[in-house]
Write an enzyme that holds these catalytic residues in place. Sequence first.
Site, PDB file in Angstrom:
ATOM      1  N   SER A  36      25.292  34.707 -20.375  1.00 22.06           N
ATOM      2  CA  SER A  36      26.006  34.003 -21.451  1.00 22.06           C
ATOM      3  C   SER A  36      27.511  34.214 -21.321  1.00 22.06           C
ATOM      4  O   SER A  36      27.945  35.288 -20.900  1.00 22.06           O
ATOM      5  CB  SER A  36      25.527  34.549 -22.801  1.00 22.06           C
ATOM      6  OG  SER A  36      26.436  34.217 -23.830  1.00 22.06           O
ATOM      7  N   TYR A  62      29.437  27.308 -23.763  1.00 23.28           N
ATOM      8  CA  TYR A  62      29.573  26.363 -24.866  1.00 23.28           C
ATOM      9  C   TYR A  62      30.856  25.598 -24.625  1.00 23.28           C
ATOM     10  O   TYR A  62      31.770  26.098 -23.967  1.00 23.28           O
ATOM     11  CB  TYR A  62      29.737  27.107 -26.193  1.00 23.28           C
ATOM     12  CG  TYR A  62      28.578  27.968 -26.605  1.00 23.28           C
ATOM     13  CD1 TYR A  62      27.406  27.385 -27.072  1.00 23.28           C
ATOM     14  CD2 TYR A  62      28.648  29.356 -26.549  1.00 23.28           C
ATOM     15  CE1 TYR A  62      26.333  28.165 -27.477  1.00 23.28           C
ATOM     16  CE2 TYR A  62      27.581  30.145 -26.956  1.00 23.28           C
ATOM     17  CZ  TYR A  62      26.431  29.546 -27.416  1.00 23.28           C
ATOM     18  OH  TYR A  62      25.379  30.317 -27.814  1.00 23.28           O
ATOM     19  N   THR A 102      25.175  24.656 -23.378  1.00 23.18           N
ATOM     20  CA  THR A 102      24.390  24.704 -24.614  1.00 23.18           C
ATOM     21  C   THR A 102      24.934  23.685 -25.593  1.00 23.18           C
ATOM     22  O   THR A 102      26.131  23.655 -25.883  1.00 23.18           O
ATOM     23  CB  THR A 102      24.425  26.138 -25.194  1.00 23.18           C
ATOM     24  OG1 THR A 102      23.876  27.000 -24.215  1.00 23.18           O
ATOM     25  CG2 THR A 102      23.625  26.244 -26.469  1.00 23.18           C
ATOM     26  N   LYS A 122      20.970  22.547 -22.528  1.00 20.23           N
ATOM     27  CA  LYS A 122      20.067  23.355 -23.358  1.00 20.23           C
ATOM     28  C   LYS A 122      20.215  23.007 -24.837  1.00 20.23           C
ATOM     29  O   LYS A 122      21.341  22.950 -25.349  1.00 20.23           O
ATOM     30  CB  LYS A 122      20.415  24.830 -23.151  1.00 20.23           C
ATOM     31  CG  LYS A 122      19.704  25.810 -24.080  1.00 20.23           C
ATOM     32  CD  LYS A 122      19.924  27.224 -23.599  1.00 20.23           C
ATOM     33  CE  LYS A 122      19.261  28.263 -24.449  1.00 20.23           C
ATOM     34  NZ  LYS A 122      20.064  28.625 -25.619  1.00 20.23           N
ATOM     35  N   HIS A 143      17.322  27.195 -30.053  1.00 19.74           N
ATOM     36  CA  HIS A 143      18.174  28.388 -30.041  1.00 19.74           C
ATOM     37  C   HIS A 143      17.422  29.581 -30.646  1.00 19.74           C
ATOM     38  O   HIS A 143      18.001  30.444 -31.306  1.00 19.74           O
ATOM     39  CB  HIS A 143      19.467  28.117 -30.833  1.00 19.74           C
ATOM     40  CG  HIS A 143      20.695  28.735 -30.221  1.00 19.74           C
ATOM     41  ND1 HIS A 143      21.594  28.047 -29.465  1.00 19.74           N
ATOM     42  CD2 HIS A 143      21.165  30.011 -30.267  1.00 19.74           C
ATOM     43  CE1 HIS A 143      22.579  28.849 -29.082  1.00 19.74           C
ATOM     44  NE2 HIS A 143      22.330  30.061 -29.547  1.00 19.74           N
TER      45      HIS A 143
HETATM   46  C1  LIG Z   1      20.623  37.782 -29.662  1.00 22.96           C
HETATM   47  C2  LIG Z   1      20.622  36.402 -29.094  1.00 22.96           C
HETATM   48  C3  LIG Z   1      21.794  35.877 -28.574  1.00 22.96           C
HETATM   49  C4  LIG Z   1      21.807  34.585 -28.045  1.00 22.96           C
HETATM   50  N1  LIG Z   1      22.960  34.117 -27.455  1.00 22.96           N
HETATM   51  C5  LIG Z   1      22.947  32.910 -26.861  1.00 22.96           C
HETATM   52  C6  LIG Z   1      24.086  32.460 -26.137  1.00 22.96           C
HETATM   53  O1  LIG Z   1      25.090  33.158 -26.017  1.00 22.96           O
HETATM   54  N2  LIG Z   1      24.012  31.228 -25.587  1.00 22.96           N
HETATM   55  C7  LIG Z   1      22.906  30.428 -25.692  1.00 22.96           C
HETATM   56  O2  LIG Z   1      22.892  29.316 -25.175  1.00 22.96           O
HETATM   57  N3  LIG Z   1      21.811  30.848 -26.343  1.00 22.96           N
HETATM   58  C8  LIG Z   1      21.801  32.077 -26.915  1.00 22.96           C
HETATM   59  N4  LIG Z   1      20.670  32.512 -27.532  1.00 22.96           N
HETATM   60  C9  LIG Z   1      19.452  31.666 -27.543  1.00 22.96           C
HETATM   61  C10 LIG Z   1      18.601  31.960 -26.305  1.00 22.96           C
HETATM   62  O3  LIG Z   1      19.226  31.511 -25.137  1.00 22.96           O
HETATM   63  C11 LIG Z   1      17.230  31.262 -26.391  1.00 22.96           C
HETATM   64  O4  LIG Z   1      17.415  29.890 -26.630  1.00 22.96           O
HETATM   65  C12 LIG Z   1      16.307  31.846 -27.465  1.00 22.96           C
HETATM   66  O5  LIG Z   1      16.487  33.241 -27.594  1.00 22.96           O
HETATM   67  C13 LIG Z   1      14.869  31.532 -27.116  1.00 22.96           C
HETATM   68  O6  LIG Z   1      13.990  31.974 -28.084  1.00 22.96           O
HETATM   69  P1  LIG Z   1      13.257  33.399 -28.038  1.00 22.96           P
HETATM   70  O7  LIG Z   1      14.271  34.399 -28.443  1.00 22.96           O
HETATM   71  O8  LIG Z   1      12.160  33.249 -29.039  1.00 22.96           O
HETATM   72  O9  LIG Z   1      12.759  33.642 -26.631  1.00 22.96           O
HETATM   73  C14 LIG Z   1      20.625  33.796 -28.075  1.00 22.96           C
HETATM   74  C15 LIG Z   1      19.463  34.335 -28.591  1.00 22.96           C
HETATM   75  C16 LIG Z   1      19.426  35.628 -29.095  1.00 22.96           C
HETATM   76  C17 LIG Z   1      18.133  36.184 -29.631  1.00 22.96           C
END
Ligand SMILES: Cc1cc2nc3c(=O)[nH]c(=O)nc-3n(C[C@H](O)[C@H](O)[C@H](O)COP(=O)(O)O)c2cc1C
Length: 378
Positions: free
Chosen positions: A105, A128, A154, A250, A274
Amino acid sequence: MILSIDDLRDLAKRRIPRAIFDYADGGSYRELTLRANAADLDAISFRQRVMVDVSAVSVATTVLGGALSMPLAIAPTGLSGLFHADGEILGARAAAAFGIPFCLSTMSICSIEDVRTATGQPFWFQQYLMRDRGFNQALIERALAAQCSALMLTLDLPLLGERHRDARNGLNIPPRLSLRNVWDVATKPAWVRKVMFGKRRTFGNLAGHIPGATGMLNLAEWTHSQFDASVNWRDVEWVRSRWPGRLILKGVLDAEDARFALAAGADAVVVSNHGGRQLDGAPSSISVLPEVVGAIDGRCEVLFDGGIRSGQDIAKALALGARAGLIGKSYLFALAAAGEAGVTRALEIMRNELRVTFALTGTTSVAAAGRHMLKGLK
Ligand SMILES: Cc1cc2nc3c(=O)[nH]c(=O)nc-3n(C[C@H](O)[C@H](O)[C@H](O)COP(=O)(O)O)c2cc1C
């Protein structure tokens, strides 16, 4: 005994401060979409098949032309380095050794350059669109220099969904310290020693690149000022014209958006809400996967995330047309529980579960996976 992702989650809960655990575990508002992601996966049942020769089952596959030992990738998660010191480096190493992609990320603690130097392997990079497009351009150049094998853009965060757990835990800007937070952190001395006094403690990709912003707090403020609510498909084309490699879009939950993503030049889309952290009340990812797969109709790859906690969940997503899944929370819990070894253990657990699920549904390869593996909804 660590037998499941839930065991890793329990261990993570004991090892890291509550505010950090909740930052991963929680979703936006009433957490309806967060819960739906898991509940809708659980509601799908398999069609058990017997007397099929499953002595040779393979879960290997390819995504965007790269070979994967199983149909899974690590999703981009901001601040992974707060779950374990050098978290992103450890996650990237575990993924590379296992033969699956790791997506870094922009909001990581370890920088693109750090991860590249520490792993020596190509990885995916997520960004982003920010108000300061010059910064996006610079990130693209840094990702190119690090030979990142794909850029993930994203789409579902033009502004931030509110996460009540974070607000209650004082994870605001500026952070609100309460006696409860301080006491909770004080009861996790190993985390304090390794993470708070560790080598990498700020937004690694931003530090030194944002004039006038130094330190975690200033950089977090800068990030918050950078959400751009005006972003639209023309901006995606702007990125497409600057990134010569594979582009993954995404955050697609809708057939019409899937067609726009194709038109904007996506090599893959990720069906994602997300992790239930943005639009509360959005459908679970698994419930809209078939719609997006239908709209894409084989013209690019369809990846899936949201609620994957087991190999069985990966099998359900494959059965409904995903090429591979991504894990956010399952990865973070494993990282918090036991660093690189924890992530490796999580991947082993999921691969074994996937293999057994394939075998007991009479499926011998990823190519053979399909709707015929499912009995339907309970
Ligand atoms: C703590 C955390 C931080 C996240 N940060 C980002 C990020 O910086 N960029 C992004 O595109 N998605 C981010 N996401 C979303 C994840 O990429 C992903 O879409 C999501 O966690 C999938 O669901 P799951 O946690 O049930 O596996 C984040 C998710 C979590 C839990």
